[in-house]
Design a protein around this motif. Structure first.
Motif, PDB file in Angstrom:
ATOM      1  N   THR A 269      -2.421   0.657   3.803  1.00 16.54           N
ATOM      2  CA  THR A 269      -2.133   1.387   2.572  1.00 16.54           C
ATOM      3  C   THR A 269      -2.975   2.649   2.536  1.00 16.54           C
TER       4      THR A 269
ATOM      5  N   THR B 171      -3.909   6.283   0.419  1.00 16.97           N
ATOM      6  CA  THR B 171      -3.925   6.811  -0.939  1.00 16.97           C
ATOM      7  C   THR B 171      -4.375   8.260  -0.916  1.00 16.97           C
TER       8      THR B 171
ATOM      9  N   GLU C  36       0.069   5.600  -3.658  1.00 16.00           N
ATOM     10  CA  GLU C  36      -0.144   4.754  -2.487  1.00 16.00           C
ATOM     11  C   GLU C  36       1.097   4.733  -1.595  1.00 16.00           C
TER      12      GLU C  36
ATOM     13  N   VAL D 287       2.462   2.811   2.002  1.00 18.86           N
ATOM     14  CA  VAL D 287       2.221   1.739   2.969  1.00 18.86           C
ATOM     15  C   VAL D 287       3.011   2.018   4.238  1.00 18.86           C
TER      16      VAL D 287
END
Length: 245
Positions: free
Chosen positions: A40, A42, A85, A87
């Protein structure tokens, strides 16, 4: 196989996006069995990130031990604009630069993400969906199955080692088969009796395998506008991504 007449809800649309490079930071690393990790990322740069299709790909960039920039294509697996976020699932096999980076990734590590340049939006309201590929296609396949509504019909064919096989989430009616060899997958696709109605055939994986899948779909008479087959990688080539006609 016979396709029905076009309807606005069953037409593939292509949307272009402004190309932008975004600085991102690793927030967390989650193992997905021994062969994959979900990382993940950010960052405020993700505030205007857009990914409209399971077939999207971004250019993931990082510096190797010598400071040389490495670039690889990956599928955005999930994205939350509210949380900022993104992924991405990384295959951990072999000694490639990207696999090594993912194995060593820790929270706080930085990277660059470029794109996606555009999205091919395949409608949900189709009579059937064929998804075929090798282990590198698993993130895209998983994302698509999560998107499909209840009552959808999905035919899924995947070449993957036992350790890479996974349970898929979603509400679609899924006909799933796993294969140990490329030959077995190709033979299965060749023998498939595709359902009636309007559908879409998608494939992603190693170049030689996808070329054979592409030929099998051509031989079945699946219209070009109802297919998308991509070579995600090529044996012996460090960076490769190609759409096969």
């Amino acid at each position: 196989m016979q396709q029905t007449a076009d309807h606005p809800d069953t037409l593939v649309r292509r949307v272009r996006h402004d190309l932008k490079l975004r600085d991102v930071t690793v927030a967390r690393v989650e193992p997905l069995g021994p062969g994959f990790a979900a990382i993940t990322f950010t960052g405020e740069a993700l505030a205007d990130f857009t990914s409209l299709s399971f077939d999207d790909h971004v250019k993931f960039m990082f510096a190797d031990a010598d400071g040389t920039q490495v670039r690889r294509d990956y599928t955005p697996r999930r994205f939350s604009r509210e949380a900022r976020e993104l992924v991405i699932e990384f295959a951990l096999h072999g000694d490639g630069e990207a696999a090594g980076w993912a194995r060593r990734a820790v929270a706080g590590q930085r990277a660059l993400v470029g794109g996606p340049r555009g999205s091919m939006i395949v409608p949900l309201a189709l009579d059937w969906h064929l998804l075929a590929g090798d282990a590198t296609a698993l993130p895209a396949i998983a994302r698509r199955l999560e998107e499909l509504p209840a009552g959808s019909r999905a035919i899924v064919r995947v070449l993957a080692a036992p350790d890479d096989r996974r349970a898929f989430a979603g509400r679609a009616d899924v006909d799933l088969r796993w294969f140990d060899t490329a030959e077995a997958l190709v033979v299965d696709v060749q023998a498939l009796a595709l359902p009636a109605g309007r559908g879409f055939a998608w494939g992603g994986g190693e170049a030689s395998l996808m070329a054979r899948v592409r030929r099998a779909l051509n031989e079945k008479g699946v219209p070009r506008e109802a297919t998308r087959v991509s070579a995600y990688w090529k044996q012996g080539v460090a960076e490769h991504h190609e759409h096969l006609e």
